[in-house]
Design a protein around this motif. Structure first.
Motif, PDB file in Angstrom:
ATOM      1  N   UNK A 104     -19.671  15.795 -64.052  1.00 51.34           N
ATOM      2  CA  UNK A 104     -20.322  16.039 -65.367  1.00 51.34           C
ATOM      3  C   UNK A 104     -20.378  14.450 -65.933  1.00 51.34           C
ATOM      4  N   UNK A 105     -19.736  13.475 -65.561  1.00 52.98           N
ATOM      5  CA  UNK A 105     -19.874  12.173 -65.955  1.00 52.98           C
ATOM      6  C   UNK A 105     -21.237  11.685 -65.419  1.00 52.98           C
ATOM      7  N   UNK A 128     -22.734  12.113 -73.557  1.00 53.29           N
ATOM      8  CA  UNK A 128     -21.264  11.661 -72.856  1.00 53.29           C
ATOM      9  C   UNK A 128     -20.445  12.888 -72.340  1.00 53.29           C
ATOM     10  N   UNK A 129     -19.539  12.967 -71.322  1.00 51.93           N
ATOM     11  CA  UNK A 129     -18.852  14.005 -70.955  1.00 51.93           C
ATOM     12  C   UNK A 129     -17.711  13.831 -71.652  1.00 51.93           C
ATOM     13  N   UNK A 173     -12.911  17.923 -65.692  1.00 56.59           N
ATOM     14  CA  UNK A 173     -12.623  16.748 -65.215  1.00 56.59           C
ATOM     15  C   UNK A 173     -13.784  15.955 -64.184  1.00 56.59           C
ATOM     16  N   UNK A 174     -12.933  15.143 -63.375  1.00 53.94           N
ATOM     17  CA  UNK A 174     -13.853  14.279 -62.517  1.00 53.94           C
ATOM     18  C   UNK A 174     -14.414  15.274 -61.310  1.00 53.94           C
ATOM     19  N   UNK A 175     -14.424  16.509 -61.158  1.00 55.28           N
ATOM     20  CA  UNK A 175     -14.454  17.352 -60.157  1.00 55.28           C
ATOM     21  C   UNK A 175     -16.105  17.252 -59.896  1.00 55.28           C
ATOM     22  N   UNK A 176     -16.233  17.553 -58.629  1.00 59.48           N
ATOM     23  CA  UNK A 176     -17.782  17.315 -58.401  1.00 59.48           C
ATOM     24  C   UNK A 176     -18.376  18.727 -58.085  1.00 59.48           C
ATOM     25  N   UNK A 177     -19.877  18.718 -58.145  1.00 61.68           N
ATOM     26  CA  UNK A 177     -20.279  20.106 -58.138  1.00 61.68           C
ATOM     27  C   UNK A 177     -21.751  19.828 -57.462  1.00 61.68           C
ATOM     28  N   UNK A 178     -22.325  20.595 -56.603  1.00 61.19           N
ATOM     29  CA  UNK A 178     -23.717  20.623 -55.965  1.00 61.19           C
ATOM     30  C   UNK A 178     -24.615  21.154 -56.580  1.00 61.19           C
ATOM     31  N   UNK A 179     -24.924  20.963 -57.939  1.00 58.69           N
ATOM     32  CA  UNK A 179     -25.621  21.466 -58.849  1.00 58.69           C
ATOM     33  C   UNK A 179     -27.038  21.718 -58.194  1.00 58.69           C
ATOM     34  N   UNK A 180     -27.539  23.108 -58.433  1.00 61.40           N
ATOM     35  CA  UNK A 180     -28.850  23.555 -57.812  1.00 61.40           C
ATOM     36  C   UNK A 180     -30.009  23.930 -58.936  1.00 61.40           C
ATOM     37  N   UNK A 181     -31.212  23.505 -58.536  1.00 63.47           N
ATOM     38  CA  UNK A 181     -32.306  23.852 -59.311  1.00 63.47           C
ATOM     39  C   UNK A 181     -32.516  25.420 -59.319  1.00 63.47           C
ATOM     40  N   UNK A 182     -32.759  26.023 -60.456  1.00 60.64           N
ATOM     41  CA  UNK A 182     -33.102  27.275 -60.544  1.00 60.64           C
ATOM     42  C   UNK A 182     -34.390  27.652 -59.698  1.00 60.64           C
ATOM     43  N   UNK A 183     -35.331  26.907 -59.895  1.00 54.35           N
ATOM     44  CA  UNK A 183     -36.556  27.015 -59.221  1.00 54.35           C
ATOM     45  C   UNK A 183     -36.307  27.285 -57.743  1.00 54.35           C
ATOM     46  N   UNK A 184     -35.100  26.372 -56.875  1.00 49.10           N
ATOM     47  CA  UNK A 184     -34.943  26.388 -55.913  1.00 49.10           C
ATOM     48  C   UNK A 184     -34.245  27.950 -55.427  1.00 49.10           C
ATOM     49  N   UNK A 185     -33.187  28.415 -56.369  1.00 48.38           N
ATOM     50  CA  UNK A 185     -32.812  29.730 -55.831  1.00 48.38           C
ATOM     51  C   UNK A 185     -33.957  30.574 -55.909  1.00 48.38           C
ATOM     52  N   UNK A 186     -34.780  30.487 -56.924  1.00 51.38           N
ATOM     53  CA  UNK A 186     -36.078  31.742 -57.087  1.00 51.38           C
ATOM     54  C   UNK A 186     -36.673  31.484 -55.821  1.00 51.38           C
TER      55      UNK A 186
END
Length: 302
Positions: free
Chosen positions: A212-213, A228-229, A172-185
């Motif tokens: 996701x929008x 589009x989402x 839906x319209x839920x928000x996520x703190x998406x993270x870069x895999x390089x930051x994880x590494x």
């Protein structure tokens, strides 16, 4: 929900010796963790099912479902980066016997890749998280939010973006703190090599929460292709996932989307900054880095 504590200097200083077995060394975080360790002058055994060579690392064969591969992979290693088997709803069944063998072989530090959506003792890798402190005196559990590379790499979202210009979720319209895999590494490398292991679980996010929008709009801007989402119901998402992964795992993934819709992942933390000394990358930066120079595939939606 946002962590607001001020960034501090990176924890500890790199230890001078040690060999790290990186499991899943050809994967999204494993390959980047290997590169970070090699760049820091560390000895790395790069574990993968085909013992694929990686620059600066010693390739070794490792397969979670083949215990005969464990001994050779562990030879000489005193620390290990653990990427669970992909798509397995019960990874503890293969991981815990390996961890017992690793401890007996002299591994003293283990860093586990988990998820922000899975707590200690929770489903799947949450059972490994619960066991880890009792097995190793030095440990950390990385609990990153959803990867930015889900939209740029080999994930189903990236595939549907390239093929149809569509992201399909039940978030839906839920928000996520998406993270870069390089930051994880970068965090993984510190957790593996600092004098003092974190000894806790670490929730890793990017600098902002996005829906996701929002992701679709940023991808449209960066690539020049319309993205589009499309929001699906929980049931439709579960059925779509079940075409590619075991039903139990599909149910868990669809439930995670539903949790996003309910606000469970709308947070950011300062963990990347605190452990690496630099802020995490934002999604626009990652999209430009990984997508802006790519030509659009033939027949792709525009």
């Amino acid at each position: 929900m946002t962590a607001t504590s001020a960034p501090t200097a990176p924890v500890g200083t790199p230890a001078p010796t040690g060999t790290t077995l990186v499991i899943g060394a050809t994967g999204t975080t494993g390959s980047r963790t290997t590169a970070h360790l090699v760049a820091a002058g560390r000895r790395v055994r790069a574990g993968s099912r085909r013992a694929t060579p990686l620059p600066g690392a010693e390739p070794v064969r490792f397969d979670w479902y083949d215990p005969t591969s464990f001994g050779d992979a562990l030879a000489g290693a005193d620390r290990v980066y653990l990427v669970p088997p992909v798509g397995d709803p019960d990874p503890a069944a293969v991981m815990l016997p390996f961890l017992d063998q690793a401890r007996a072989a002299g591994v003293r530090r283990a860093v586990l890749l988990s998820s922000s959506a899975i707590t200690e003792g929770g489903p799947a890798v949450g059972q490994v998280h619960r066991a880890l402190p009792g097995l190793f005196g030095e440990w950390a559990v990385l609990r990153p939010s959803w990867f930015m590379q889900n939209f740029t790499g080999t994930h189903a979202h990236a595939d549907s973006i390239r093929a149809e210009g569509v992201i399909m979720t039940a978030a839906g319209a839920g928000r996520v703190g998406f993270v870069d895999a390089d930051d994880i590494a970068a965090v993984a490398a510190r957790a593996l090599t600092d004098d003092r292991a974190p000894g806790t679980d670490l929730v890793l996010t990017g600098p902002e929460s996005l829906s996701h929008d929002d992701i679709a709009a940023l991808l449209t801007e960066v690539t020049g292709r319309q993205v589009v989402h499309r929001n699906l119901t929980y049931e439709a998402m579960r059925e779509r996932l079940a075409a590619a992964v075991p039903p139990e795992f599909a149910t868990m993934l669809a439930a995670m989307d539903r949790s996003i819709a309910e606000g469970a992942e709308d947070r950011t933390t300062d963990t990347v900054h605190r452990l690496t000394g630099r802020p995490p990358h934002d999604f626009r930066t990652v999209a430009v880095r990984e997508l802006a120079a790519r030509p659009a595939p033939a027949g792709a939606a525009r």
